[in-house]
Design an enzyme around this catalytic site. Structure first.
Site, PDB file in Angstrom:
ATOM      1  N   HIS A 150      -7.350 -20.711  10.813  1.00 14.01           N
ATOM      2  CA  HIS A 150      -8.225 -21.841  10.405  1.00 14.01           C
ATOM      3  C   HIS A 150      -9.149 -19.697   9.054  1.00 14.01           C
ATOM      4  CE1 HIS A 150     -12.761 -22.118  10.058  1.00 14.01           C
ATOM      5  NE2 HIS A 150     -12.677 -21.183  10.665  1.00 14.01           N
TER       6      HIS A 150
ATOM      7  N   ASP B 111       0.944  -0.872   0.221  1.00  9.72           N
ATOM      8  CA  ASP B 111       0.426   0.052  -0.060  1.00  9.72           C
ATOM      9  C   ASP B 111       0.430   1.215   0.009  1.00  9.72           C
ATOM     10  OD1 ASP B 111      -1.987   1.746   0.418  1.00  9.72           O
ATOM     11  OD2 ASP B 111      -3.157   0.642   2.074  1.00  9.72           O
TER      12      ASP B 111
ATOM     13  N   CYS C  91     -13.564 -28.015   7.127  1.00 12.49           N
ATOM     14  CA  CYS C  91     -12.646 -27.240   7.207  1.00 12.49           C
ATOM     15  C   CYS C  91     -11.088 -27.898   7.640  1.00 12.49           C
ATOM     16  CB  CYS C  91     -12.440 -26.276   8.291  1.00 12.49           C
ATOM     17  SG  CYS C  91     -10.963 -25.493   7.653  1.00 12.49           S
TER      18      CYS C  91
END
Length: 375
Positions: free
Chosen positions: A335, A92, A304
């Site tokens: 996660h 950025d 997952c």
């Protein structure tokens, strides 16, 4: 080193499936970029970030120029070597952080003078210095220096801010050192005013960039308004260049933006939420601090395959977070980043198969179910 370029491989409605090639590797799009602001994705090793499926990460000019310093990073071999990340990095330009973090900032045609939020020292960022700092860092994708228009702002305030950003974009392009395998993105501004967005996009196309970002959204305007701006802005951008929506977002933001033709995203949400006990799943968001999880050995998300879900139950994660153990932040962050990468992969596959609308409908229905039944 390979050339920098974008290959649009498939589309389904407005949703796009492509490959962005850089000198340090390819990025399959739609893509989500984990945020590594200060040369680290918080609570994660670079190896763990790569294991989630991430192919590119984001660094920040403002933070790195203040600490440890761009010159030091350059002397130490560049940001990739410094933080042990072999893949592409997008930096950025620093414009947003100057607006949101620094004290006593003074904006002029030349650039921005500001006071460091760390130690109060005074600094200056200009289009030229931002390009030079990003070069010293070794960024594969450099962002043009812009003024991030605050929200809310009047149309006149937004016009003046956008026009300044367009002049800075031209100076950014002029001072950017063209190198094989490296690219420069321009940033469309214009706030919530569609005609100003159109003017901004036209000005950037006249300058010419390797990719185009849509900035100044996700700053408080709400999803409905953000989608309206995307509906009118994304079609203005070239089909043969990548489109990057900055600072977005929640999972349903990503799905809605991909449906409107966006290719790339970054956001602190999956990492920040991971450090505050919040997990994203296929059935919505979970607050692992809730007492209902204390005796639940089931994973956060049964579908997952991340190390958190395959090795640890909700009860243990609840314990770690309640005890303020560092491992709790690490496992939830791991996660969340894995879930975000799974979401992007699933969207890529749906677009390839011409089934994006069906994917979107199933995603919305699954999220609306809410969490699994309490034990």
């Amino acid at each position: 080193m390979s050339d920098f370029g974008f290959d649009l491989k498939a589309s389904d409605g407005k949703a796009r499936r492509g490959t962005l090639t850089t000198g340090r590797g390819a990025i399959e799009t739609p893509a989500f970029m984990p945020v590594g602001t200060a040369a680290t994705v918080k609570a994660m090793t670079p190896e763990a970030v790569a294991e989630t499926g991430a192919q590119i990460i984001l660094g920040n000019t403002y933070h790195l120029m203040l600490r440890p310093g761009a010159e030091r990073i350059e002397r130490l071999g560049g940001l990739h070597k410094f933080m042990n990340w072999a893949g592409p990095i997008l930096t950025d330009s620093g414009g947003f952080q100057v607006m949101s973090l620094s004290q006593l900032r003074k904006i002029s045609e030349h650039g921005v003078e500001f006071q460091s939020h760390i130690d109060g020292s005074r600094h200056e960022l200009t289009p030229e210095s931002s390009m030079d700092i990003q070069r010293m860092l070794g960024a594969d994708i450099t962002m043009a220096f812009d003024e991030c228009t605050p929200y809310p702002a009047t149309e006149q305030e937004t016009l003046e801010s956008m026009e300044l950003s367009m002049r800075w974009a031209k100076r950014s392009k002029e001072s950017f050192q063209q190198r094989n395998g490296f690219g420069l993105f321009g940033i469309v501004q214009g706030g919530v005013y569609e005609d100003l967005r159109q003017t901004s996009a036209s000005a950037l196309l006249d300058i010419g960039f390797d990719g185009y970002a849509i900035g100044g959204l996700a700053v408080g305007e709400g999803q409905e308004l953000m989608f309206r701006i995307l509906d009118s802005t994304a079609p203005l951008l070239p089909t043969d260049k990548p489109r990057y929506l900055m600072g977005v977002g929640k999972p349903d933001d990503l799905v809605g933006a991909v449906a409107r033709g966006v290719d790339m995203f970054d956001c602190v949400l999956p990492t920040r939420s991971g450090r505050t006990g919040q997990a994203f799943t296929r059935r919505g968001t979970i607050n692992i601090r809730n007492a209902r999880h204390k005796d639940d050995s089931r994973p956060l998300d049964q579908d997952c395959t991340c190390p958190t879900c395959t090795g640890y139950g909700r009860a243990y994660l609840n314990h770690l977070v309640q005890a303020k153990e560092i491992l709790g932040s690490q496992l939830l962050t791991w996660h969340n980043l894995h879930y975000y990468q799974d979401l992007m992969r699933d969207m890529r596959q749906a677009i390839e198969g011409g089934a994006f609308q069906a994917f979107q409908e199933k995603f919305t229905a699954d999220q609306a179910q809410g969490d699994i039944e309490e034990i």
